[in-house]
Design a protein around this motif. Structure first.
Motif, PDB file in Angstrom:
ATOM      1  N   SER A  33       0.832  -1.208   0.000  1.00 41.34           N
ATOM      2  CA  SER A  33       0.000   0.000   0.000  1.00 41.34           C
ATOM      3  C   SER A  33       0.863   1.254   0.000  1.00 41.34           C
ATOM      4  CB  SER A  33      -0.919  -0.008   1.221  1.00 41.34           C
ATOM      5  OG  SER A  33      -1.704   1.146   1.265  1.00 41.34           O
ATOM      6  N   SER A  34       1.886   1.276   0.840  1.00 36.19           N
ATOM      7  CA  SER A  34       2.780   2.437   0.903  1.00 36.19           C
ATOM      8  C   SER A  34       3.551   2.613  -0.402  1.00 36.19           C
ATOM      9  CB  SER A  34       3.781   2.288   2.055  1.00 36.19           C
ATOM     10  OG  SER A  34       3.104   2.170   3.267  1.00 36.19           O
ATOM     11  N   GLY A  35       4.059   1.509  -0.930  1.00 35.96           N
ATOM     12  CA  GLY A  35       4.786   1.569  -2.195  1.00 35.96           C
ATOM     13  C   GLY A  35       3.907   2.038  -3.333  1.00 35.96           C
ATOM     14  N   ASN A  36       2.695   1.521  -3.365  1.00 39.89           N
ATOM     15  CA  ASN A  36       1.749   1.911  -4.417  1.00 39.89           C
ATOM     16  C   ASN A  36       1.408   3.402  -4.311  1.00 39.89           C
ATOM     17  OD1 ASN A  36       0.308   1.133  -6.714  1.00 39.89           O
ATOM     18  ND2 ASN A  36      -1.559   0.795  -5.543  1.00 39.89           N
ATOM     19  N   ALA A  37       1.200   3.885  -3.096  1.00 37.05           N
ATOM     20  CA  ALA A  37       0.897   5.311  -2.901  1.00 37.05           C
ATOM     21  C   ALA A  37       2.089   6.170  -3.296  1.00 37.05           C
ATOM     22  CB  ALA A  37       0.503   5.572  -1.442  1.00 37.05           C
ATOM     23  N   ALA A  38       3.298   5.745  -2.919  1.00 35.50           N
ATOM     24  CA  ALA A  38       4.504   6.513  -3.271  1.00 35.50           C
ATOM     25  C   ALA A  38       4.679   6.588  -4.783  1.00 35.50           C
ATOM     26  CB  ALA A  38       5.734   5.877  -2.621  1.00 35.50           C
ATOM     27  N   VAL A  39       4.504   5.453  -5.453  1.00 36.98           N
ATOM     28  CA  VAL A  39       4.636   5.436  -6.919  1.00 36.98           C
ATOM     29  C   VAL A  39       3.576   6.335  -7.553  1.00 36.98           C
ATOM     30  CG1 VAL A  39       4.346   3.963  -8.966  1.00 36.98           C
ATOM     31  CG2 VAL A  39       5.764   3.185  -7.046  1.00 36.98           C
ATOM     32  N   ARG A  40       2.363   6.291  -7.018  1.00 37.25           N
ATOM     33  CA  ARG A  40       1.281   7.116  -7.576  1.00 37.25           C
ATOM     34  C   ARG A  40       1.601   8.599  -7.431  1.00 37.25           C
ATOM     35  NH1 ARG A  40      -2.791   4.852  -5.128  1.00 37.25           N
ATOM     36  NH2 ARG A  40      -2.913   6.289  -3.400  1.00 37.25           N
ATOM     37  N   TYR A  41       2.119   9.019  -6.286  1.00 37.04           N
ATOM     38  CA  TYR A  41       2.401  10.447  -6.068  1.00 37.04           C
ATOM     39  C   TYR A  41       3.705  10.905  -6.718  1.00 37.04           C
ATOM     40  CZ  TYR A  41      -1.575  10.649  -2.957  1.00 37.04           C
ATOM     41  OH  TYR A  41      -2.840  10.605  -2.460  1.00 37.04           O
TER      42      TYR A  41
END
Length: 187
Positions: A33-41
Motif C-alpha cells: 500500500s505504501s509503495g503503491n501510494a509513493a509510486v502514484r504520487y
C-alpha cells in the motif's frame, strides 16, 4: 471426552499456526500500500495489479484469521446481556449459538462459495481491470476461511461441553483464552 479434547487441541494448533502465519500479511499489505501510494504520487502512475494484491491480502487476513479470532475469544459478543448471567448460562449460550447460528451460517457460506470458486478456477477467471490478477485464488479463501472457522467452532463446542461435564477447567468468568495441551488441560 479425552479424544475429543485432543481433537480440539489439534484444531487450536492449526488455527493458531494459521493466525501466526497470516498476521505477516498485514506487514506485506502495508508495504504494498505504501509503495503503491509513493509510486502514484512520485511518478503519477498506478497499477491495478498492486491494488488488487492489497485487496487479496486484506481478504486473506480477514477470512483466514476468523478461526484464529474465535480461538482467541476476540470475536464480537453481546457481553451487556451475557455478562449479567451465571457462567453456566454463558456457556450454554455459547453452545446454542455455535450449534444454531455459527454452524448453519458457516456451512451455508461454504456450500454457496465452493461452486463460485470452482467456476472461477475452471474458467481461469481474470479481473476485469486492465493488468488485474486471477480471481480464483481470492475466491478460494472464502470456503477455506469458513472451513477454518467451522473447525474452530467445533473445538470451542468441545471445550464448552468439557467444562460443563467437568472434564476441562473453566478458563475464567471473562472467557480469557488459555492454550490447551493435547489432553485438554489449560496451560
Amino acid at each position: 471426552m479425552k479424544p475429543l479434547l485432543s481433537l480440539s487441541a489439534l484444531i487450536d494448533r492449526i488455527n493458531e499456526g494459521v493466525g501466526q502465519a497470516v498476521k505477516w500479511l498485514i506487514l506485506v499489505m502495508v508495504i504494498i500500500s505504501s509503495g503503491n501510494a509513493a509510486v502514484r504520487y512520485i511518478f503519477n502512475t498506478s497499477s491495478n495489479a498492486w491494488l488488487e494484491w492489497q485487496w487479496y491480502l486484506f481478504a486473506a487476513v480477514f477470512l483466514l484469521c476468523s478461526g484464529y479470532t474465535l480461538l482467541r475469544n476476540e470475536h464480537i459478543r453481546i457481553d451487556v446481556v451475557c455478562g449479567r448471567l451465571s457462567r453456566n448460562k454463558q456457556i450454554w449460550i455459547d453452545i446454542l449459538g455455535t450449534v444454531f447460528f455459527l454452524f448453519p451460517m458457516v456451512i451455508l457460506i461454504m456450500t454457496l462459495s465452493w461452486p463460485m470458486f470452482m467456476k472461477s478456477f475452471l474458467h481461469n477467471e481474470m479481473s476485469g481491470d486492465a493488468g488485474g490478477l486471477l480471481r480464483w485464488p481470492v475466491k478460494l479463501m472464502i470456503p477455506v476461511g469458513f472451513f477454518l472457522l467451522l473447525l474452530q467452532g467445533t473445538s470451542e463446542l468441545i471445550k464448552k461441553i468439557a467444562i460443563l461435564t467437568g472434564d476441562r477447567p473453566d478458563p475464567g468468568e471473562h472467557g480469557h483464552h488459555h492454550h490447551t495441551s493435547a489432553d485438554g488441560e489449560a496451560v
